[in-house]
Design a protein around this motif. Structure first.
Motif, short mmCIF file in Angstrom:
data_model
loop_
_atom_site.label_atom_id
_atom_site.label_comp_id
_atom_site.label_asym_id
_atom_site.label_seq_id
_atom_site.Cartn_x
_atom_site.Cartn_y
_atom_site.Cartn_z
N UNK A 74 -0.65 -1.50 -14.97
CA UNK A 74 -0.24 -2.62 -15.81
C UNK A 74 0.96 -3.31 -15.17
N UNK A 75 1.56 -4.25 -15.88
CA UNK A 75 2.68 -5.00 -15.30
C UNK A 75 3.87 -4.11 -15.01
N UNK A 76 4.12 -3.13 -15.86
CA UNK A 76 5.24 -2.21 -15.61
C UNK A 76 5.01 -1.39 -14.34
N UNK A 77 3.78 -0.92 -14.18
CA UNK A 77 3.46 -0.14 -12.99
C UNK A 77 3.52 -1.01 -11.75
N UNK A 78 3.04 -2.24 -11.87
CA UNK A 78 3.11 -3.17 -10.72
C UNK A 78 4.57 -3.40 -10.33
N UNK A 79 5.45 -3.48 -11.31
CA UNK A 79 6.87 -3.66 -11.02
C UNK A 79 7.41 -2.43 -10.28
N UNK A 80 7.00 -1.23 -10.71
CA UNK A 80 7.44 -0.02 -10.02
C UNK A 80 6.98 -0.02 -8.56
N UNK A 81 5.74 -0.47 -8.34
CA UNK A 81 5.21 -0.52 -6.98
C UNK A 81 6.01 -1.49 -6.13
N UNK A 82 6.31 -2.64 -6.67
CA UNK A 82 7.13 -3.62 -5.95
C UNK A 82 8.53 -3.11 -5.68
N UNK A 83 9.10 -2.45 -6.66
CA UNK A 83 10.44 -1.87 -6.46
C UNK A 83 10.44 -0.79 -5.41
N UNK A 84 9.32 -0.06 -5.30
CA UNK A 84 9.21 0.99 -4.29
C UNK A 84 9.13 0.45 -2.88
N UNK A 85 8.85 -0.86 -2.76
CA UNK A 85 8.75 -1.49 -1.44
C UNK A 85 10.06 -2.14 -1.00
N UNK A 86 11.11 -2.01 -1.80
CA UNK A 86 12.39 -2.61 -1.42
C UNK A 86 13.00 -1.93 -0.19
N UNK A 119 4.36 0.73 13.59
CA UNK A 119 4.16 0.85 15.05
C UNK A 119 3.44 -0.35 15.63
N UNK A 120 2.74 -1.08 14.77
CA UNK A 120 2.05 -2.29 15.18
C UNK A 120 2.94 -3.52 15.09
N UNK A 121 4.18 -3.31 14.65
CA UNK A 121 5.11 -4.42 14.47
C UNK A 121 4.97 -5.12 13.13
N UNK A 122 4.37 -4.42 12.17
CA UNK A 122 4.15 -4.99 10.84
C UNK A 122 5.12 -4.34 9.86
N UNK A 123 6.04 -5.11 9.30
CA UNK A 123 7.02 -4.58 8.37
C UNK A 123 6.40 -4.14 7.06
N UNK A 124 6.99 -3.12 6.45
CA UNK A 124 6.45 -2.56 5.21
C UNK A 124 7.44 -2.60 4.05
N UNK A 125 8.53 -3.31 4.24
CA UNK A 125 9.57 -3.39 3.19
C UNK A 125 9.91 -4.84 2.88
N UNK A 126 10.36 -5.08 1.67
CA UNK A 126 10.78 -6.42 1.26
C UNK A 126 11.78 -7.02 2.25
N UNK A 169 1.08 6.68 7.27
CA UNK A 169 0.43 5.38 7.08
C UNK A 169 1.46 4.26 7.26
N UNK A 170 2.61 4.42 6.63
CA UNK A 170 3.67 3.42 6.79
C UNK A 170 4.09 3.31 8.26
N UNK A 171 4.25 4.45 8.91
CA UNK A 171 4.68 4.45 10.32
C UNK A 171 3.63 3.79 11.22
N UNK A 224 0.79 -1.23 0.00
CA UNK A 224 0.00 0.00 0.00
C UNK A 224 0.83 1.29 0.00
N UNK A 225 1.79 1.48 0.92
CA UNK A 225 2.51 2.76 0.90
C UNK A 225 3.21 3.02 -0.44
N UNK A 226 3.79 1.98 -1.02
CA UNK A 226 4.46 2.15 -2.31
C UNK A 226 3.46 2.45 -3.42
N UNK A 227 2.32 1.76 -3.41
CA UNK A 227 1.30 2.02 -4.43
C UNK A 227 0.81 3.46 -4.34
#
Length: 385
Positions: A373-385, A334-341, A328-330, A287-290
């Motif tokens: 699309x698939x390219x945008x999905x890849x950008x979103x995934x890369x943003x979560x690294x 704060x709940x102990x849920x990681x937001x990065x790969x 939102x990420x924070x 979500x934060x990356x999207x």
């Protein structure tokens, strides 16, 4: 506001001691199959309460529905339904048990190959075995909607379906059943509910003032109560509000007359299918990356989100949006849920397989504008690294 039809037939029986209401909610003549997860209902005494409420009814148990319910396990339950001539199902557990029960209910009366229910979005479903639920884990909202998500482990596929025949006839919501939940599951439930709301809210304006204010109130409740939900494990009022927010987050009301996104969920499903990451935690990754990648298209609603939910009023529009995304990420963290790969021992090398899975499952035009699309999905995934 967009045109809509709203229908929800699920009766809610809410409050402490309400498991006893099963005696009035299930037909006296019913032959019941109780569907369960990993054993917590038995350990906590909830299963004994259920059995007592069932009285003289004939019932069987089916145990072992996984946190991400699998087709392989659920088909075993379908065989029990058929062989034992079960005519009522009772899900006792969280969203996974309920999702699994919905599939069993539909598959038991399905003429073709049951996997086609998932492949076709339940296009050819015409009937389902009636069922109810006893909710023990607030999170998915499955107790008051007609949706389900099922995993087929053998092919690493996780697919959803919806159909009006798989609304629960009733759901029993007793907040005290959440007292013994592990902290991880409670945190997951908060994140799951939060993202359900944003998938119906953070799109684009259609002048749906009622839905917007309702969604914002639910989000604020989760943010305000979040720390207490985690730490004050037997606070009845806090757990009551948490349980009801999670149900309201996905019972169709706030999503009526507004555009939906759901790209976070579709991308997150592939993370679960390939890497067995908890569903809610995949949502926290995506979500934060999207929001960052799609902030131009979501500009107006992100500004509204910043002001009304996070109370951010200072700075330029771009700065307010950035701060809202980071808050939102924070909140998730704060709940102990990681937001990065990296929080899940993943890196960039895992992204191609995830994108390939999206393509294989036809997830090539996601989001409220169908422009992820698939390219945008890849950008979103890369943003979560």
């Amino acid at each position: 506001m967009l045109n809509f039809e709203y229908y929800n037939p699920t009766r809610i029986s809410f409050g402490e001691g309400k498991v006893a209401s099963l005696d009035k909610l299930i037909p006296q003549s019913a032959k019941v199959l109780i569907l369960l997860g990993g054993g917590s209902a038995k350990r906590t005494g909830t299963l004994d309460e259920v059995k007592q409420a069932l009285g003289q009814r004939t019932f069987l148990e089916f145990n072992g529905i996984e946190p991400n319910p699998t087709y392989e396990t659920l088909m075993q339950a379908v065989e029990v339904v058929k062989q034992e001539k079960i005519d009522f199902l009772l899900a006792v557990g969280g969203g996974s048990v309920i999702d699994g029960t919905k599939f069993v209910a539909a598959a038991a009366l399905y003429d073709g190959e049951p996997w086609d229910i998932l492949l076709t979005g339940a296009k050819h479903v015409h009937a389902a075995v009636p069922f109810g639920t006893v909710l023990t884990l607030p999170a998915t909202g499955s107790e008051m909607n007609s949706g389900s998500v099922i995993t087929r482990k053998s092919i690493h596929a996780k697919l959803p379906f919806m159909h009006p025949t798989v609304y629960p006839q009733f759901s029993v919501l007793d907040p005290t059943k959440t007292y013994s939940l592990p902290e991880r599951q409670v945190a997951n439930g908060i994140v799951d509910a939060f993202v359900h709301i944003t998938e119906q809210y953070l799109t684009y304006p259609v002048h749906a003032a009622v839905q917007d204010r309702y969604a914002e109130g639910l989000l604020q409740t989760l943010i305000e109560l979040g720390p207490q939900i985690i730490s004050d494990t037997e606070n009845y009022e806090v757990r009551s509000n948490f349980m009801w927010v999670a149900t309201q987050a996905l019972n169709g009301l706030i999503g009526s007359g507004v555009p939906h996104d759901w790209a976070t969920h579709m991308i997150g499903h592939e993370l679960t299918a390939l890497h067995d990451i908890d569903h809610a935690r995949t949502l926290a990754i995506v979500l934060p990356s999207l929001l960052q990648v799609k902030k131009d298209k979501k500009h107006a609603k992100l500004l509204q989100f910043a002001e009304r939910v996070w109370h951010i009023t200072n700075g330029s529009e771009e700065q307010r949006i950035e701060e809202a995304i980071e808050k939102t990420r924070a909140f998730f963290e704060s709940l102990g849920v990681g937001t990065r790969f990296g929080d899940y021992d993943l890196d960039a090398s895992h992204i191609p397989a995830l994108v390939a899975q999206l393509e294989a499952h036809g997830m090539v035009a996601l989001g409220e504008h169908q422009d992820i699309d698939l390219n945008t999905a890849q950008q979103i995934l890369e943003g979560a690294l």
